[in-house]
Scaffold this motif. Sequence first.
Motif, mmCIF file in Angstrom:
data_model
loop_
_atom_site.group_PDB
_atom_site.id
_atom_site.type_symbol
_atom_site.label_atom_id
_atom_site.label_comp_id
_atom_site.label_asym_id
_atom_site.label_seq_id
_atom_site.Cartn_x
_atom_site.Cartn_y
_atom_site.Cartn_z
ATOM 1 N N THR A 129 98.724 43.296 -88.088
ATOM 2 C CA THR A 129 97.398 43.116 -88.665
ATOM 3 C C THR A 129 97.487 42.427 -90.024
ATOM 4 O OG1 THR A 129 96.674 45.139 -87.549
ATOM 5 C CG2 THR A 129 95.284 44.312 -89.316
ATOM 6 N N ASP A 132 98.075 38.781 -89.379
ATOM 7 C CA ASP A 132 96.846 38.144 -88.911
ATOM 8 C C ASP A 132 95.861 37.928 -90.060
ATOM 9 O OD1 ASP A 132 97.804 38.057 -86.338
ATOM 10 O OD2 ASP A 132 96.822 39.928 -85.722
ATOM 11 N N ARG A 135 96.386 34.716 -91.845
ATOM 12 C CA ARG A 135 95.947 33.529 -91.095
ATOM 13 C C ARG A 135 94.443 33.293 -91.196
ATOM 14 N NH1 ARG A 135 99.737 36.165 -87.796
ATOM 15 N NH2 ARG A 135 101.662 34.967 -87.509
#
Length: 503
Positions: A129, A132, A135
């Motif tokens: 997580t 992510d 990103r």
Amino acid sequence: MKHKDTKILTQRKQDLEKRLERKQYPEQPSPLLRAQNIHYEMGERVRAIDCGGIGAFHLLACRSGLVDAINENVHLLKRHLPYHESDHVLNIAYNTLAGGTCLDDIELRRNDETFMDGLGVERIPDPTTAGDFTRRFGEEDVVALMEAINSQRPKLWKKRLSRAERKEALVDVDGTHALTLGECKEGIGLSYDGKWCYHPLLVSLANTMEPLYLVNRSGNCTSHDGAVEWIDRAIGLVRQGFKKVCLRGDTDFALTVHFDRWSKEGVRFAFGIDAMRNLVEIAEGLDSKRWRVLRRREEEPLSGKRRRRPKNVKEEIVVEKGYRNIRLVREHVSEFSYRPRKCKRSYRVIVLRKTLSVEEGQITLWDDVRYFFYITNRTDLSASEVVWFCNERCKQENLIEQLKNGVNALRMPVDALVSNWSYMVMASLAWTLKAWFALVVRRREHRDQLLAMEFRRFLHGLIRIPVQIISAGRRIVYRILGYNQWVCTFMETFDRVRQLHLA
């Protein structure tokens, strides 16, 4: 006879010292480290963690307004189920503060219930997580995050630095290579020495060793590529807390096209400048009376006593083996006025002439003369002081080394240039919190030690303090179970953090 008498006296002194040592420390019949009856047993569950200093730094992030600033300026999540932007940012920063070196180390913390109880949370983002989340960032989002952190810096400077310390801000700028072995890293490039890497730019404040702006770039760009924008941002930032601004950098950042504008805005600077042929010709044509011997300043030892310089073993081997060696003989400084082609006015150019001796074994082959140039608009410093002032920029090299191998902010763990940029900023927040904590320290000598302290030593001194976590009466109590030389300073500073309120 004199030499013989001296030798006898030295021998007697050594014998006397040995006798005193034997009386003070009697000879032991066996080694001191001799414990053998060692057993391990499973005990009752104790709610304790080894990174007890993390609570003070979380409180510092809250009291300084950092948490609110991140949530107000960074908007990446449509719904907060359950995490906010500040939770993700501080999760990566606290992973670094707790001694983590990569995203996977977050897994150790999220499986530690006592660690999460110490921060008052039921869960934290896992490594996937967290990756992510990096990103989700675009370039404007990373800038917003840096500006959110920087919005709190001037408030802390005004509250914790004296007027004399806020007289002038020294802004250093430099680039560095962050090597990577990954083949799927978007934005990487070949550096000048043929290595695949990124090329981050660092703009830092030398007064407090804080990284103001950290910018990720492709590995094949030049050191000064896009630096002017971030230098101008740093000038505007430090002017909120300091009266004057001075820029420092190596030859790559001697951007003559901006010298006139910076001078007109009242910004002082001191940059290295390439030894171009016309500058070397001017230096060689200077009158010998204009040259002065450069005497290097010696730093005062912390203990007040200067230790004897040890024997240079490497130099002896070079002479014995007959290796070719370049040795510094003497240094001279001078100065002249020079107007760069892209400027409308002239500036001071300080020239450092180094006389070198090229030797092979004990034979001197020839003398070599090399010139180094510095360009500045400062008139309050002598030529020698300008050289010393520019050489002090080496402290930024120490900061870059700590960001690389201490904080591990330049590991580039994800797959895109901007994502790695966001990770750099979030991980480097651990170093920023270290600097802010040092500014809250009451004693000046302890503050200076913390600001210059390597990150590894800082972890062992102020973060990795074993504590027991006790939740009672709506309070989270960190009960210290160990002691080191920094615990007293830590406790005093924690009380000041609790009372910290930045307007």
